[in-house]
Design a protein around this motif. Structure first.
Motif, short mmCIF file in Angstrom:
data_model
loop_
_atom_site.label_atom_id
_atom_site.label_comp_id
_atom_site.label_asym_id
_atom_site.label_seq_id
_atom_site.Cartn_x
_atom_site.Cartn_y
_atom_site.Cartn_z
N LEU A 19 0.78 -1.09 -0.06
CA LEU A 19 -0.01 -0.03 -0.05
C LEU A 19 0.86 1.24 -0.11
CD1 LEU A 19 -2.98 1.29 0.29
CD2 LEU A 19 -2.30 1.15 2.64
N ALA A 21 -0.44 4.57 -0.71
CA ALA A 21 -1.43 5.73 -0.10
C ALA A 21 -2.91 5.18 -0.03
CB ALA A 21 -1.08 6.79 -0.84
N VAL A 22 -3.64 5.94 0.74
CA VAL A 22 -5.01 6.03 0.83
C VAL A 22 -5.38 7.52 0.89
CG1 VAL A 22 -7.32 5.44 1.76
CG2 VAL A 22 -5.22 3.70 2.23
N ASP A 25 -11.12 8.37 -1.26
CA ASP A 25 -11.85 6.86 -1.75
C ASP A 25 -10.87 6.00 -2.48
OD1 ASP A 25 -14.03 7.90 -0.19
OD2 ASP A 25 -15.02 8.72 -1.79
N THR A 27 -7.14 3.94 -3.50
CA THR A 27 -6.18 3.35 -2.96
C THR A 27 -4.82 3.39 -4.02
OG1 THR A 27 -6.67 1.17 -3.08
CG2 THR A 27 -7.10 1.97 -1.07
N ARG A 29 -1.59 1.17 -4.95
CA ARG A 29 -0.78 0.00 -4.35
C ARG A 29 0.06 -0.42 -5.62
NH1 ARG A 29 -5.65 -3.58 -2.33
NH2 ARG A 29 -6.64 -2.78 -3.95
N GLU A 46 -10.44 1.89 -12.57
CA GLU A 46 -9.07 1.51 -12.11
C GLU A 46 -8.15 1.90 -12.98
OE1 GLU A 46 -6.78 -2.84 -11.38
OE2 GLU A 46 -8.53 -2.56 -13.09
N ILE A 97 -4.48 2.01 -9.10
CA ILE A 97 -5.14 3.18 -8.47
C ILE A 97 -6.38 2.79 -8.45
CG2 ILE A 97 -5.66 5.57 -8.09
CD1 ILE A 97 -2.88 6.23 -9.58
N ARG A 99 -10.69 2.41 -6.27
CA ARG A 99 -11.58 2.63 -5.07
C ARG A 99 -10.99 1.95 -3.92
NH1 ARG A 99 -17.79 1.87 -5.91
NH2 ARG A 99 -17.26 3.65 -7.25
N ALA A 100 -10.99 2.25 -2.92
CA ALA A 100 -10.67 1.92 -1.72
C ALA A 100 -11.65 0.76 -1.29
CB ALA A 100 -10.63 2.75 -0.54
#
Length: 103
Positions: A19, A21-22, A25, A27, A29, A46, A97, A99-100
């Protein structure tokens, strides 16, 4: 502040992710893999950026299955509902990158 050297990242298993960063809404990774990811449809948009290696991105468009070969610097965008499956050619490192909470 943080510096990540993607070329040095290796997971213990295919599609393992670090991970980065968040952000509200979403992420960010870093994934390492040497195995295909199953066909799937995301529940949000995405962005898939190849940092190292090559990935054959299989995707469906109007009922047809297509394949795009992605290399370092190439970016694949899948809108919510787009079916796709990533098949690395050897080892690959990918920045994703999404959606969380997406898998």
């Amino acid at each position: 502040m943080r510096i990540v050297r993607s070329r040095d990242y290796t997971g213990a298993r295919a599609w393992e992710a670090e991970l980065i960063a968040v952000m509200k809404d979403a992420t960010v990774r870093l994934h390492w893999t040497d195995q295909p990811y199953p066909w799937h449809v995301n529940d949000g948009d995405e962005v898939f950026a190849v940092l190292d290696g090559e990935v054959a991105m299989h995707y469906r468009d109007n009922g047809r299955e297509l394949v795009a070969l992605l290399g370092p610097g190439d970016i694949f965008y899948a809108a919510e509902g787009d079916a796709h499956s990533a098949h690395p050619r050897g080892q690959a490192r990918i920045l994703v990158i999404e959606r969380a909470g997406s898998v």
